[in-house]
Structure formats: C-alpha cells, structure tokens
Design a protein around this motif. Structure first.
Motif, short mmCIF file in Angstrom:
data_model
loop_
_atom_site.label_atom_id
_atom_site.label_comp_id
_atom_site.label_asym_id
_atom_site.label_seq_id
_atom_site.Cartn_x
_atom_site.Cartn_y
_atom_site.Cartn_z
N ALA A 178 0.90 -1.38 0.08
CA ALA A 178 0.04 0.11 -0.08
C ALA A 178 0.71 1.17 -0.06
N GLY A 179 1.86 1.19 0.50
CA GLY A 179 2.91 2.56 0.56
C GLY A 179 3.89 2.41 1.50
N VAL A 180 4.66 3.11 1.62
CA VAL A 180 5.82 3.44 2.70
C VAL A 180 5.61 4.78 3.60
N VAL A 181 5.71 4.78 4.74
CA VAL A 181 5.77 5.96 5.59
C VAL A 181 7.05 6.04 6.12
N ARG A 182 7.84 7.23 5.73
CA ARG A 182 9.22 7.34 6.02
C ARG A 182 9.34 8.31 7.42
N ILE A 183 9.71 7.76 8.45
CA ILE A 183 9.73 8.20 9.68
C ILE A 183 11.10 8.98 9.99
N GLY A 184 11.66 10.16 10.22
CA GLY A 184 12.70 10.59 10.50
C GLY A 184 12.65 10.95 11.95
N ALA A 185 13.75 10.37 12.76
CA ALA A 185 14.03 10.40 14.21
C ALA A 185 15.36 10.92 14.44
N SER A 186 15.50 11.65 15.49
CA SER A 186 16.71 11.86 15.95
C SER A 186 17.60 10.81 16.60
N ALA A 187 18.97 10.66 16.39
CA ALA A 187 19.49 9.53 16.80
C ALA A 187 19.31 9.00 18.37
N GLY A 188 19.08 9.97 19.26
CA GLY A 188 18.87 9.30 20.72
C GLY A 188 17.65 8.74 20.58
N LEU A 189 16.33 9.08 19.77
CA LEU A 189 15.15 8.53 19.99
C LEU A 189 15.05 7.33 19.15
N ARG A 190 15.81 6.87 18.31
CA ARG A 190 15.66 5.73 17.54
C ARG A 190 15.11 4.54 18.25
N VAL A 191 16.01 4.31 19.42
CA VAL A 191 15.54 3.01 20.25
C VAL A 191 14.12 3.04 20.63
N MET A 192 13.52 4.17 20.98
CA MET A 192 12.14 4.26 21.40
C MET A 192 11.10 3.72 20.42
N PHE A 193 11.73 3.51 19.13
CA PHE A 193 10.67 3.48 18.13
C PHE A 193 10.73 1.81 17.54
N THR A 194 11.73 1.09 17.93
CA THR A 194 11.95 -0.26 17.69
C THR A 194 10.62 -1.06 17.69
N ASP A 195 9.91 -0.87 18.93
CA ASP A 195 8.50 -1.58 19.18
C ASP A 195 7.37 -1.09 18.51
N LEU A 196 7.36 0.05 18.26
CA LEU A 196 6.41 0.94 17.58
C LEU A 196 6.17 0.53 16.03
N VAL A 197 7.44 0.58 15.31
CA VAL A 197 7.71 0.10 14.06
C VAL A 197 7.30 -1.41 14.15
N ALA A 198 7.75 -2.02 14.86
CA ALA A 198 7.19 -3.56 14.93
C ALA A 198 5.70 -4.00 14.88
N THR A 199 5.18 -3.11 15.90
CA THR A 199 3.83 -3.21 15.96
C THR A 199 2.71 -2.72 15.05
N LEU A 200 3.28 -1.71 14.39
CA LEU A 200 2.59 -0.77 13.24
C LEU A 200 2.62 -2.05 12.01
N SER A 201 4.13 -2.57 11.73
CA SER A 201 4.38 -3.36 10.46
C SER A 201 3.52 -4.76 10.64
N SER A 202 3.30 -5.22 12.05
CA SER A 202 2.45 -6.48 12.20
C SER A 202 0.94 -6.06 11.94
N ARG A 203 0.38 -4.86 12.15
CA ARG A 203 -0.98 -4.50 12.24
C ARG A 203 -1.05 -4.15 10.54
N HIS A 204 -0.17 -3.55 9.99
CA HIS A 204 -0.65 -3.00 8.57
C HIS A 204 0.57 -3.59 7.66
N PRO A 205 0.71 -4.96 7.41
CA PRO A 205 1.72 -5.47 6.62
C PRO A 205 1.69 -4.81 5.17
N ARG A 206 0.81 -4.18 4.69
CA ARG A 206 0.90 -3.80 3.22
C ARG A 206 1.65 -2.39 3.35
N ILE A 207 1.59 -1.95 4.57
CA ILE A 207 2.19 -0.54 4.71
C ILE A 207 3.66 -0.73 5.09
#
Length: 182
Positions: A82-111
């Motif tokens: 369906a598409g790609v969402v490109r998220i920019g994060a400051s280097a220090g904040l990247r660790v916070m998004f590992t679980d969020l990216v995994a959750t969103l990827s599993s809920r929306h596999p086409r995105i």
C-alpha cells in the motif's frame, strides 16, 4: 535546462545528457523561440542562466522528483504494497521506536515503515524536501514557518507529519500508549 543550471556549462550538461554541445545549444535556442524569451545570457563561451531559466530549472527539479516518486509508488502498489511511511527520528530517539515500528508493521503489513536516523538539524529540511513523512524529534527551535508542530506527549519530543492518502489507515489505528491527532 535543469542540467545546464546544475553543471554550470553547456559542455558539461551535454556530456551528462549524452548529446553533443551543438545539439543541446539547438534545443535551447528552439525552446527560447517557443517561449519568446532568452533563457541564457551568452558571452565569451559562457552561458549564464537568466532568472526565467533558474525558475524553470527549479520547477523541473520538483517535477523530476515527483516523477521518480510516482514511479516508485506505482511499482510498490503493483506489487501489492500500500505504501511506505518514512519516519525521521533524532539519533537518540531511534531506540524508542523499535517496538512501535514492529507493532505497526504487524498490524499493517501492506504499509512499509522506514525509520531514518539523521541529525536533528537535518530533519526539518528533509521533511520540507518531502524525503520524510513524519518527524519525531526534540522541539525544532528554528523550524520553517510551513512546519506546524503539536505537543502530543509530556516530553520535548515533537511529531511532525506531511499527510498523504496512504496514511489515513495509520491515523485511525493507533498502537497502545501512543496518541494521535488528525
């Protein structure tokens, strides 16, 4: 015209474009005739772009970027994504998004989700260039006026987005612990 402006000379532009310099000169002369305006001031073997040429070259660069994006999105859609969402994060904040990216990827596999880590001072520029769709970073003190930000959680992290039609589904299905705004 864009390549001439980027390279600074007809000779270099002709080489990049894979044509001879006389062919390129002829094409520019034909375009000037069609437009009824000079695009380059020629003197002593140099061609300096007029304001009109710079304007057209700038618009052409935007159009080339859009054409590349259209090709990319068409290939992605034809492959079932369906598409790609490109998220920019400051280097220090990247660790916070590992679980969020995994959750969103599993809920929306086409995105697809691309998490890009770049220095904070580059994030606003990348968003304005449409190379990112969303920013998660400390508050941007010198953000361009075109960027509006909104505090979503009690922290100095700001999320900034450039909405596209493919983002509607993400906005309606927010993972636990996250807040969303239209």
């Amino acid at each position: 015209m864009r390549v001439i402006c980027e390279t600074g000379s007809l000779r270099k532009a002709a080489t990049v474009l894979g044509v001879t310099q006389p062919t390129l000169s002829s094409r520019i002369a034909h375009l000037e005739d069609q437009l009824g305006a000079r695009l380059f001031d020629r003197s002593r073997g140099q061609s300096r772009p007029t304001d009109l040429a710079l304007f057209i070259a700038g618009r052409a660069a935007v159009m080339a970027d859009e054409a590349a994006r259209l090709t990319e999105e068409t290939r992605r859609l034809s492959s079932g994504r369906a598409g790609v969402v490109r998220i920019g994060a400051s280097a220090g904040l990247r660790v916070m998004f590992t679980d969020l990216v995994a959750t969103l990827s599993s809920r929306h596999p086409r995105i697809g989700l691309d998490l890009v880590t770049v220095p904070t001072q580059w994030l606003a520029d990348r968003l304005m260039q449409r190379k990112l769709d969303l920013l998660v970073c400390p508050a941007l003190d010198d953000a361009p006026a075109a960027i509006e930000s909104e505090l979503l959680i009690e922290t100095e992290i700001v999320v900034v987005g450039a909405p596209r039609p493919s983002h509607v589904q993400l906005a309606t299905d927010t993972p636990p612990g996250c807040s969303s705004t239209r």
